[in-house]
Design a protein around this motif. Structure first.
Motif: not given
Lengths: 155, 745
Positions: B507-517
């Motif tokens: 998850k950390v690898h893609v946080e800031g991209a996959f979880n953007q609202p």
């Protein structure tokens, strides 16, 4: 090998090789640990102290070359007797990690002694040698202005 | 600080269960605990792991490390709010390594959800899962979690202590508890009789745990206000004790040098010449290097050069080109994760405009102002270590193993951290001090790294690349497909800290991209892990630091392709998904007087990132000053939900932004033959007073769940600046740092 230094108004005899920088005499010999080591190459300002009122990088000055009276952060003010600049730092809640702040305050003290009403550009010029990784610069600037006003009132 | 050790040996579990309607009503039954196995120290009573009373008054034990983020102050305010202690009387110490201080919020962060979209039920699941932290002794300062973790726990600790003190007063005065009130460290009876906590504390040890009711926010005296930081006076007078300031009788000073070719061995060493230098006492061999012990740190550092040593080569790729190629190769392998896959990104309407872009961000060093180091002493009691760590339980376990001791024989003291930013979650500097102390039993040794050693032996923010593809139609974003490739910092760190190899989606690898609202109907984010063994770790905001640059730069590109204002484009997309995120964008629009138009010679950029539960939007204005770019002004808005201390939150927001801007403009770590090319600040130049922009920060509180403060200011900084550079110059920066292509003041 031994050298007499006046530091924060007290005489000290330092028994270290001549080429040891003032910073490391203060910290390791005299346990005046308020002055910090940050880079060792005069690039960060954490080690700033005064010699005869002038701000210098103590990591670059060999003890043999110290030409006057040394003032460190411990000599500027204490928790029980804060200097006006330290009070301004508290008013503006400047410090975060706090590691660079001794150097910032000593640099600011030298600036305000020379220039009681510094402009933003004067502050930039005087303070640009002092790094802060927490990013406290906006509050340092505000604190310098508050301290300048308070010092001018004291005069 | 002697009392800390005593608490360590009589730490008990501490918990509370919500009753009578649960959390919503703030009513808790405190669970008692296995009985305290040891006698309390003379004149002290620990009412629980967070509150101690001695003859001077109340001491609050902070479970998290103070590295500048103000955590000690707000953790103390949470306790004091319920305990009724006068602010100026509060003393705060850092807790010893102990299970009681586990971080309950970190595991909740690891759930595979986007964060902003979770229900209250899922939020509660996260908190329950947080109990897992206890099993792993997860006493960690990180992930912007201290307040999420401490918000209830510290208030419960304060309320429990208060009720116990009142119960002791009831026994003494024979009055009804309901008639007693508490104020400024005293219990006050209806007739005006005052009983100071110091006089009551020792009578609480036999009392049953109370039922407590937490005070509603409307009654808060400290929380929600900007409190004077408890560490401020020390930090402006040079009296705050950092790790490098520990002074012990007979202490020696050491410095360390390890193979600059990372991962390489030490083949041969001869310390004879160094031993003849003034002040030098010992040369201590380490697995991949050595330490010189002297009577002065500077003499030790000088003598490092006199040690004759032959280094083995690094197993890392010899050039940056090879490293870039390895990251690029990961795009061709099966993805590790597809944590967002909405709609269908493969079918694009014929009338849509498709754009593509590839981005790269470099390795970064943390470069805390205080270089790494630690102080250690091995004596007949075991190992004592003073170390500026974000994870003292891990330090205890690892150093006990190194010293062949039981963890109970290892005392860990946590002085102030001269900056952390993720670096001080690592164990290496504590391990080295332990090894040196083991070579000199009975002698305390302080190991201070030179700046050069610090910069060349970090655990770096990884080199990451992203390939983005998007489509716009009729001014709307219709598709976004993001692919992110880089090595996994989380996998490396879990092995290093806890010996836990991990698999599954990172998850950390893609946080800031996959979880953007952003409500783009067809949206996919896939993560590709590269097999590149550069030592990497957690750098303030972690995956968000890289991914926000990709994601927010590309959104800007999409807005331009759609012929839309980049700020309005974002607001519209965020409104579909998460009102607080739209709210921070609207706030910076208003604060900055954003019109979408900038005069000649002025550029403005916007970015918004939701990270650690907090959406943060930034508008940055830059000007052209004779061909040099000057950062003129920045406007920031965050929505953190519950605002515990506005001044501290503001400082974290602008400090986080400056950290991000420093990296965006000037910072890059590169390797040649596996050795870091940058040695000191002149090679790795952060922002300074003269090139830091002026700031305005607005703190909103509409967010349903409390967000973090220490990291969310960092991610939007780089893309907001890069977008401003595009506005000013018409040139799109897809690679950091920006000084590769642009000149800054």
């Amino acid at each position: 090998m031994s050298k007499n230094l006046k530091i924060n108004g007290k005489d000290h005899t330092i028994d270290l090789p001549d080429e040891v920088p003032l910073l490391w005499a203060l910290r390791d010999e005299l346990s005046l640990t308020g002055t910090k080591f940050g880079c060792g190459v005069a690039a960060c300002g954490a080690c700033t102290v005064h010699i005869d009122g002038e701000a210098v990088r103590s990591c670059q000055i060999q003890i043999a070359d110290v030409w006057g009276d040394v003032t460190t952060i411990e000599g500027l003010g204490t928790p029980a007797a804060l200097h006006t600049i330290q009070k301004a730092w508290i008013d503006h809640q400047v410090a975060q990690c706090g590691y660079c702040q001794s150097g910032q305050i000593m640099q600011a003290a030298a600036l305000l002694r020379e220039n009681p009403t510094p402009s933003d550009t004067d502050i930039d010029d005087a303070m640009m040698g002092n790094l802060c990784r927490c990013g406290t610069y906006p509050r340092i600037r505000a604190a310098i202005k508050t301290a300048a006003a308070a010092l001018n009132e004291e005069v | 600080m002697a009392s800390v050790g005593k608490i360590a040996r009589r730490t008990f579990l501490f918990g509370a269960v919500a009753i009578a309607g649960g959390v919503a009503f703030g009513v808790y039954q405190v669970r008692k605990t296995p009985p305290n196995p040891l006698k309390p120290g003379e004149g002290e009573t620990a009412l629980n792991p967070f509150v101690m009373v001695d003859d001077q008054g109340v001491v609050i034990v902070a479970p998290r490390a103070e590295m500048g983020q103000g955590t000690r102050t707000t953790l103390a305010a949470l306790v004091a709010e319920e305990l009724d202690v006068a602010w100026e009387d509060i003393r705060v110490i850092h807790g010893p390594p102990a299970k009681a201080y586990y971080n309950s919020a970190m595991f909740g962060e690891a759930l595979p959800n986007k964060g902003y979209d979770i229900s209250d039920f899922q939020h509660a699941v996260g908190e329950t899962l947080g109990q897992v932290g206890k099993l792993f002794d997860l006493q960690v300062t990180g992930g912007s979690t201290a307040m999420k973790d401490g918000f209830e726990r510290m208030r419960i600790a304060g309320a429990t202590a208060r009720e116990l003190l009142k119960a002791a007063a009831v026994n003494q005065l024979g009055v009804d508890a309901a008639t007693l009130r508490t104020e400024a460290g005293m219990v006050i009876a209806p007739d005006g009789t005052t009983l100071p906590y110091t006089a009551l504390a020792s009578a609480t040890t036999e009392l049953s745990p109370p039922t407590i009711v937490l005070r509603p926010a409307t009654e808060w005296k400290y929380l929600g206000k900007s409190m004077p930081r408890v560490d401020m006076v020390e930090k402006v007078t040079g009296t705050a004790e950092f790790c490098v300031d520990v002074r012990l009788p007979g202490m020696k000073f050491a410095s360390v040098r390890r193979n600059p070719h990372l991962g390489g061995e030490m083949r041969r060493i001869n310390g004879d010449a160094a031993l003849n230098m003034p002040g030098v006492e010992r040369v201590v061999e380490l697995p991949d290097g050595f330490a010189v012990v002297a009577n002065n740190t500077w003499l030790a550092i000088q003598a490092l050069d006199a040690v004759e040593v032959e280094w083995g080569p690094s197993p890392l790729p010899a050039t940056m080109d090879e490293m870039h190629a390895m990251v690029e190769a990961a795009f061709d392998a099966e993805p590790n994760s597809a944590m967002r896959d909405d709609g269908d990104v493969t079918t694009i309407p014929d009338s849509a405009t498709v754009i593509e872009a590839e981005y790269t961000v470099p390795n970064l060093s943390h470069a805390t102002m205080e270089p790494m180091g630690a102080t250690a002493l091995v004596d007949s009691d075991g190992l004592h270590i003073w170390t500026a760590s974000q994870g003292p339980t891990f330090v205890r376990a690892r150093c006990a193993e190194l010293a062949n001791l039981d963890p109970s024989q290892v005392d860990v003291e946590t002085p102030y951290l001269g900056g952390g930013f993720g670096r001080r979650g690592e164990l290496d500097f504590s391990e080295i001090a332990t090894r040196v102390a083991l070579a000199m039993p009975g002698t305390p040794v302080q190991v201070t790294w030179s700046r050069e050693e610090d910069m060349t032996h970090d655990f770096y923010r990884p080199l990451v690349k992203a390939r983005y593809r998007g489509a716009v139609e009729d001014g709307q974003a219709v598709m976004l497909d993001a692919r992110i490739a880089g090595p996994s910092a989380a996998r490396q760190a879990l092995v290093r800290w806890m010996g836990l190899p991990s698999s599954g989606p990172d998850k950390v690898h893609v946080e800031g991209a996959f979880n953007q609202p952003y409500g783009i109907p067809n949206q996919r984010v896939t993560g590709h892990l590269a097999e590149l063994d550069v030592p990497i770790g957690f750098w303030r905001s972690v995956g968000n630091s890289a991914n926000a640059f990709f994601h927010e730069s590309f959104l800007d590109e999409m807005a331009r392709a759609a012929d839309r204002d980049p700020l309005d484009f974002r607001i519209e997309l965020a409104e579909r998904e998460h009102a607080p995120s739209a709210g921070v964008l609207k706030a910076v629009k208003e604060m900055s007087g954003w019109t979408g138009e900038t005069p000649q010679g002025v550029g403005r950029g916007v970015a918004m990132t939701y990270s650690f539960g907090t959406p943060v939007a930034q508008v940055i204005e830059i000007t052209d000053e004779d061909g040099y770019i000057r950062l003129r002004k920045a406007w920031m808005a965050c929505d953190i939900g519950v605002v515990l201390d506005p001044s501290i939150i503001e400082a974290q927001m602008f400090g986080g932004m400056i950290y991000g801007l420093s990296a965006a403009i000037n910072e890059e770590i590169t390797f040649t033959d596996g050795a870091v090319d940058q040695l000191n600040f002149p090679d790795y130049e952060p922002l300074r007073m003269h090139n830091t922009p002026a700031f305005e920060v607005k703190i909103l509180k509409t967010n349903r769940h409390m967000g973090g403060a220490g990291e969310p200011g960092t991610p939007p900084a780089a893309p907001a600046l890069a977008n401003a550079v595009f506005d000013l110059t018409g040139e799109r920066a897809r690679e950091l740092p920006l000084n590769k292509r642009f000149d800054f003041v």
